[in-house]
Structures are given as structure tokens and as C-alpha cells.
Motif scaffolding. Sequence first.
Motif, PDB file in Angstrom:
ATOM      1  N   CYS A  76       0.840  -1.192   0.000  1.00 16.01           N
ATOM      2  CA  CYS A  76       0.000   0.000   0.000  1.00 16.01           C
ATOM      3  C   CYS A  76       0.876   1.243   0.000  1.00 16.01           C
ATOM      4  O   CYS A  76       2.054   1.191   0.372  1.00 16.01           O
ATOM      5  CB  CYS A  76      -0.947   0.007   1.197  1.00 16.01           C
ATOM      6  N   THR A  77       0.294   2.360  -0.403  1.00 12.19           N
ATOM      7  CA  THR A  77       1.000   3.640  -0.381  1.00 12.19           C
ATOM      8  C   THR A  77       0.005   4.767  -0.542  1.00 12.19           C
ATOM      9  O   THR A  77      -1.161   4.538  -0.896  1.00 12.19           O
ATOM     10  CB  THR A  77       2.054   3.703  -1.506  1.00 12.19           C
ATOM     11  N   HIS A  78       0.466   5.995  -0.290  1.00 11.68           N
ATOM     12  CA  HIS A  78      -0.297   7.171  -0.709  1.00 11.68           C
ATOM     13  C   HIS A  78       0.542   7.915  -1.728  1.00 11.68           C
ATOM     14  O   HIS A  78       1.750   8.065  -1.570  1.00 11.68           O
ATOM     15  CB  HIS A  78      -0.711   8.053   0.469  1.00 11.68           C
ATOM     16  N   SER A  79      -0.093   8.327  -2.811  1.00  9.07           N
ATOM     17  CA  SER A  79       0.641   8.959  -3.909  1.00  9.07           C
ATOM     18  C   SER A  79      -0.333   9.713  -4.798  1.00  9.07           C
ATOM     19  O   SER A  79      -1.458   9.267  -5.023  1.00  9.07           O
ATOM     20  CB  SER A  79       1.374   7.893  -4.738  1.00  9.07           C
ATOM     21  N   SER A  80       0.148  10.845  -5.328  1.00  7.12           N
ATOM     22  CA  SER A  80      -0.698  11.621  -6.241  1.00  7.12           C
ATOM     23  C   SER A  80      -0.652  11.097  -7.662  1.00  7.12           C
ATOM     24  O   SER A  80      -1.399  11.559  -8.515  1.00  7.12           O
ATOM     25  CB  SER A  80      -0.256  13.089  -6.234  1.00  7.12           C
ATOM     26  N   GLY A  81       0.215  10.130  -7.933  1.00  6.32           N
ATOM     27  CA  GLY A  81       0.213   9.661  -9.308  1.00  6.32           C
ATOM     28  C   GLY A  81       1.253   8.657  -9.734  1.00  6.32           C
ATOM     29  O   GLY A  81       0.976   7.467  -9.791  1.00  6.32           O
ATOM     30  N   ASN A  82       2.459   9.103 -10.037  1.00  8.50           N
ATOM     31  CA  ASN A  82       3.432   8.226 -10.684  1.00  8.50           C
ATOM     32  C   ASN A  82       3.849   7.042  -9.818  1.00  8.50           C
ATOM     33  O   ASN A  82       3.980   5.921 -10.306  1.00  8.50           O
ATOM     34  CB  ASN A  82       4.667   9.024 -11.108  1.00  8.50           C
ATOM     35  N   HIS A  83       4.071   7.267  -8.537  1.00 10.68           N
ATOM     36  CA  HIS A  83       4.423   6.150  -7.659  1.00 10.68           C
ATOM     37  C   HIS A  83       3.237   5.205  -7.505  1.00 10.68           C
ATOM     38  O   HIS A  83       3.417   3.981  -7.452  1.00 10.68           O
ATOM     39  CB  HIS A  83       4.881   6.655  -6.290  1.00 10.68           C
ATOM     40  N   ALA A  84       2.039   5.762  -7.439  1.00 16.95           N
ATOM     41  CA  ALA A  84       0.840   4.931  -7.330  1.00 16.95           C
ATOM     42  C   ALA A  84       0.737   3.973  -8.515  1.00 16.95           C
ATOM     43  O   ALA A  84       0.508   2.771  -8.353  1.00 16.95           O
ATOM     44  CB  ALA A  84      -0.404   5.813  -7.257  1.00 16.95           C
ATOM     45  N   MET A  93       2.404  -7.424 -11.494  1.00 11.60           N
ATOM     46  CA  MET A  93       3.410  -8.341 -12.046  1.00 11.60           C
ATOM     47  C   MET A  93       3.774  -9.439 -11.044  1.00 11.60           C
ATOM     48  O   MET A  93       4.120 -10.546 -11.428  1.00 11.60           O
ATOM     49  CB  MET A  93       4.653  -7.555 -12.462  1.00 11.60           C
ATOM     50  N   LYS A  94       3.669  -9.117  -9.750  1.00  9.80           N
ATOM     51  CA  LYS A  94       3.962 -10.098  -8.701  1.00  9.80           C
ATOM     52  C   LYS A  94       2.691 -10.827  -8.265  1.00  9.80           C
ATOM     53  O   LYS A  94       2.749 -11.742  -7.426  1.00  9.80           O
ATOM     54  CB  LYS A  94       4.589  -9.378  -7.496  1.00  9.80           C
ATOM     55  N   ASN A  95       1.552 -10.425  -8.830  1.00  6.25           N
ATOM     56  CA  ASN A  95       0.251 -11.042  -8.538  1.00  6.25           C
ATOM     57  C   ASN A  95      -0.128 -10.923  -7.064  1.00  6.25           C
ATOM     58  O   ASN A  95      -0.570 -11.883  -6.432  1.00  6.25           O
ATOM     59  CB  ASN A  95       0.236 -12.522  -8.969  1.00  6.25           C
ATOM     60  N   ILE A  96       0.040  -9.698  -6.535  1.00  8.36           N
ATOM     61  CA  ILE A  96      -0.363  -9.410  -5.162  1.00  8.36           C
ATOM     62  C   ILE A  96      -1.246  -8.158  -5.170  1.00  8.36           C
ATOM     63  O   ILE A  96      -1.189  -7.362  -6.103  1.00  8.36           O
ATOM     64  CB  ILE A  96       0.845  -9.192  -4.230  1.00  8.36           C
ATOM     65  N   PRO A  97      -2.067  -7.960  -4.131  1.00  7.06           N
ATOM     66  CA  PRO A  97      -2.928  -6.771  -4.109  1.00  7.06           C
ATOM     67  C   PRO A  97      -2.148  -5.489  -3.832  1.00  7.06           C
ATOM     68  O   PRO A  97      -1.122  -5.506  -3.139  1.00  7.06           O
ATOM     69  CB  PRO A  97      -3.920  -7.066  -2.977  1.00  7.06           C
ATOM     70  N   ALA A  98      -2.645  -4.384  -4.386  1.00  7.86           N
ATOM     71  CA  ALA A  98      -2.077  -3.058  -4.113  1.00  7.86           C
ATOM     72  C   ALA A  98      -3.205  -2.133  -3.692  1.00  7.86           C
ATOM     73  O   ALA A  98      -4.225  -2.030  -4.383  1.00  7.86           O
ATOM     74  CB  ALA A  98      -1.382  -2.512  -5.356  1.00  7.86           C
ATOM     75  N   TYR A  99      -3.031  -1.461  -2.558  1.00  4.75           N
ATOM     76  CA  TYR A  99      -4.009  -0.522  -2.027  1.00  4.75           C
ATOM     77  C   TYR A  99      -3.416   0.879  -2.116  1.00  4.75           C
ATOM     78  O   TYR A  99      -2.376   1.165  -1.509  1.00  4.75           O
ATOM     79  CB  TYR A  99      -4.333  -0.856  -0.573  1.00  4.75           C
ATOM     80  N   ILE A 100      -4.048   1.748  -2.880  1.00  6.21           N
ATOM     81  CA  ILE A 100      -3.493   3.068  -3.157  1.00  6.21           C
ATOM     82  C   ILE A 100      -4.420   4.158  -2.629  1.00  6.21           C
ATOM     83  O   ILE A 100      -5.611   4.178  -2.947  1.00  6.21           O
ATOM     84  CB  ILE A 100      -3.284   3.290  -4.667  1.00  6.21           C
ATOM     85  N   VAL A 101      -3.859   5.057  -1.818  1.00  4.18           N
ATOM     86  CA  VAL A 101      -4.579   6.255  -1.370  1.00  4.18           C
ATOM     87  C   VAL A 101      -4.167   7.400  -2.281  1.00  4.18           C
ATOM     88  O   VAL A 101      -2.978   7.708  -2.412  1.00  4.18           O
ATOM     89  CB  VAL A 101      -4.245   6.584   0.093  1.00  4.18           C
ATOM     90  N   GLN A 133      -3.570   9.419   7.297  1.00  5.34           N
ATOM     91  CA  GLN A 133      -4.588   8.802   8.141  1.00  5.34           C
ATOM     92  C   GLN A 133      -5.351   7.724   7.378  1.00  5.34           C
ATOM     93  O   GLN A 133      -5.604   6.633   7.915  1.00  5.34           O
ATOM     94  CB  GLN A 133      -5.569   9.864   8.659  1.00  5.34           C
ATOM     95  N   THR A 134      -5.692   8.006   6.128  1.00  8.36           N
ATOM     96  CA  THR A 134      -6.401   7.020   5.305  1.00  8.36           C
ATOM     97  C   THR A 134      -5.543   5.783   5.084  1.00  8.36           C
ATOM     98  O   THR A 134      -6.026   4.646   5.137  1.00  8.36           O
ATOM     99  CB  THR A 134      -6.807   7.640   3.951  1.00  8.36           C
ATOM    100  N   LEU A 135      -4.255   6.002   4.867  1.00 10.05           N
ATOM    101  CA  LEU A 135      -3.342   4.877   4.653  1.00 10.05           C
ATOM    102  C   LEU A 135      -3.231   4.019   5.913  1.00 10.05           C
ATOM    103  O   LEU A 135      -3.232   2.777   5.829  1.00 10.05           O
ATOM    104  CB  LEU A 135      -1.962   5.379   4.226  1.00 10.05           C
ATOM    105  N   LEU A 136      -3.157   4.657   7.076  1.00  9.73           N
ATOM    106  CA  LEU A 136      -3.091   3.904   8.334  1.00  9.73           C
ATOM    107  C   LEU A 136      -4.315   3.013   8.515  1.00  9.73           C
ATOM    108  O   LEU A 136      -4.203   1.857   8.957  1.00  9.73           O
ATOM    109  CB  LEU A 136      -2.976   4.870   9.518  1.00  9.73           C
ATOM    110  N   GLY A 143      -3.287  -5.320   6.630  1.00 12.88           N
ATOM    111  CA  GLY A 143      -1.941  -5.821   6.934  1.00 12.88           C
ATOM    112  C   GLY A 143      -0.960  -5.611   5.804  1.00 12.88           C
ATOM    113  O   GLY A 143       0.153  -6.166   5.824  1.00 12.88           O
ATOM    114  N   ALA A 144      -1.334  -4.810   4.804  1.00 13.21           N
ATOM    115  CA  ALA A 144      -0.463  -4.563   3.658  1.00 13.21           C
ATOM    116  C   ALA A 144       0.793  -3.804   4.079  1.00 13.21           C
ATOM    117  O   ALA A 144       0.790  -3.036   5.037  1.00 13.21           O
ATOM    118  CB  ALA A 144      -1.212  -3.775   2.586  1.00 13.21           C
ATOM    119  N   LYS A 145       1.879  -4.012   3.356  1.00 10.30           N
ATOM    120  CA  LYS A 145       3.159  -3.368   3.626  1.00 10.30           C
ATOM    121  C   LYS A 145       3.218  -2.010   2.925  1.00 10.30           C
ATOM    122  O   LYS A 145       3.028  -1.920   1.712  1.00 10.30           O
ATOM    123  CB  LYS A 145       4.301  -4.251   3.113  1.00 10.30           C
ATOM    124  N   GLU A 146       3.482  -0.961   3.698  1.00  6.85           N
ATOM    125  CA  GLU A 146       3.606   0.362   3.067  1.00  6.85           C
ATOM    126  C   GLU A 146       4.911   0.455   2.277  1.00  6.85           C
ATOM    127  O   GLU A 146       5.980   0.122   2.785  1.00  6.85           O
ATOM    128  CB  GLU A 146       3.588   1.479   4.111  1.00  6.85           C
TER     129      GLU A 146
END
Length: 316
Positions: A76-84, A93-101, A133-136, A143-146
Motif C-alpha cells: 500500500c502507499t499514498h501517492s498523487s500519481g506516478n508512484h501509485a 506483475m507479482k500477482n499481489i494486491p495493491a491498495y493506493i490512497v 490517516q487514510t493509509l493507516l 496488513g499490507a506493507k507500506e
Amino acid sequence: MIFKIPEFDDITEAHERIKSLVHRTPVLTSQSINEITGGKLFFKCENLQKAGAFKFRGASNAVFSLPKNQLLKGVCTHSSGNHAAALALAARMKNIPAYIVMPENAPAIKKKAVESYGARITYCRPTLESREQTLLEIQDRTGAKEIHPYNNFQVICGQGTAAKELIEDYGEFDIILCPIGGGGLLSGTSIVARAMNPKGLVIAAEPEGADDAYRSFHGKMLVPSINPKTIADGLLTSVGELNFRIIQRKTDEIVTVSERSIIRAMRMIWERMKIIVEPSAAVPLAAILENKVDVTNKKVGIILSGGNVDLENLPF
């Protein structure tokens, strides 16, 4: 807080890990831009990287470095764009979930990119407090890794591989230039340059309206970015603490440029080089056009950081 500082060997290891995942992006030159600036400029085209920016290097290195027990819960991460977008693609590509704020006011093209890579997006108010706060809340639930966009050891190592390729392919430079937002690209570039290009300078450029890195570097203490205003939306964030420690030790200079120069440089790259870059990527050339960096008769490497621009809202 104690941080482990990346070394050149860590970036070499990262390059081995991701070289089959990332594009070894081309390096372009422009005779007309050389004539305008008086230097010999080599543009490392990370606008042609997967997900449209150098950020995929750091994101893929971070994701593919994770232990198996962490992979199952995703990232997971918070990002306005490119990193997200980069993290979403690396996770796919790794076939795992990604949670983006993402902030509600993120550029539409960047929202679309994140969606297209299958990430689970949560929108928030466009403040750092709301993003964090949303990411927390998401971390507590999943349990996703930031994977922080820049203040992250493995992200910095991945970002440094762009400069490593540039020097491997085109030899040593008098100056290597890149933009600075959070400092992931600059800190990785500076580590590489000190090892592979020790006689050259490492200089970063930043918008005048988002000059926290400039003030931090010259004041020798970390200054947060408060109400930044610039067309270069990728450079709005504050410099990370780990990034700043590296930059203090290994970067030679940070300069600022006007919005007018950013737009002029962006248009020049579009018109003269026939490639699409976003405003953030044009900031280093803007520094040259403003004579903030003297490139006369010098060999200069420039990292074009990305090409994710909203074609509905061009500044020219």
C-alpha cells in the motif's frame, strides 16, 4: 530514528533484481537544444519507462524484495500519481494486491493509470494528514506493507539504477541533473554518481513555488513543503528524511526555477525532441535555460523523470 543508508553495492544489487522487469530506457540528444544551451546534453528518457516514469524502478525493486510472508497481504502507499501507478503495476506483475490512497485532485490521467493496473484506490482530501490517516486505516484493515514513494531504502536503490544505466551507456559526465520532489531520484542518482562519476557534479532543480528541498539543502536542516504551488505536480511533496541525509552528503547543489521556464523547457522538449514529458521532467532543462546551471562546453546527463501529462490541460 536510525536509518540504514544505501550504498552503491545496494543499487548494483537492485539493478540485477529489476533489469528484466524495467525498460533500459533510451538516451536522446538534440542538436538544436545543444546549440541553444551551449552544452552537450544527454537525456535519459524515463518518460518511456513502464508506467511512464522512473518510479517503476523503485516500486518494482521494493515489491520484488519483499519476503514471501509479506507478499500475501499486498502493498500500500499514498501517492498523487506516478508512484501509485508504478506500485500498482509492480504488484500486478507479482500477482499481489495493491491498495493506493490518492488525493481527490490527482491528475485524471494518473487516476486512470492506477485503475488500469488493477489497484484498489481510496480517495482522500488533498492534505498530507488525510493521506496518512487514510493509509493507516487501510494498513490496519489489510496488513499490507507500506511502500513509501521515496523515503524507503529499496525505492532509493531502484531509482538509482537510471543514473547507473546512463553512465554505463554514455561514460562520465561533467554534470548530472535531475528534478527533486521527495528526493528518491536525487538520492539514488547521487549515490551512483559519487561511485561511477566522481569528478562530475550532481545538481537538482526544483520549482520556485515548491522550494522546500532548496531551503533544506542550503539551510542544512529539513524544511517541510507547505502549500506548494507549481505546474510540476510530481514535485509537490516534502523531502524525505532518509533522502535528505543522502542529499546532504552526496549532492553538490539544488537550484530553483520559475513556472515560465518550466513551461518553456517542456515545450522545447516536445517540439525539438518529439517526445512527451510532464512538467516535472522539464525542470532540469529549465534550470539550464535560466542559467542557474552553466553547461557551456560541458557534457551533461539529464534524467527526464516522466511523461504522464494530462493532454486536456496542456500549458501551451
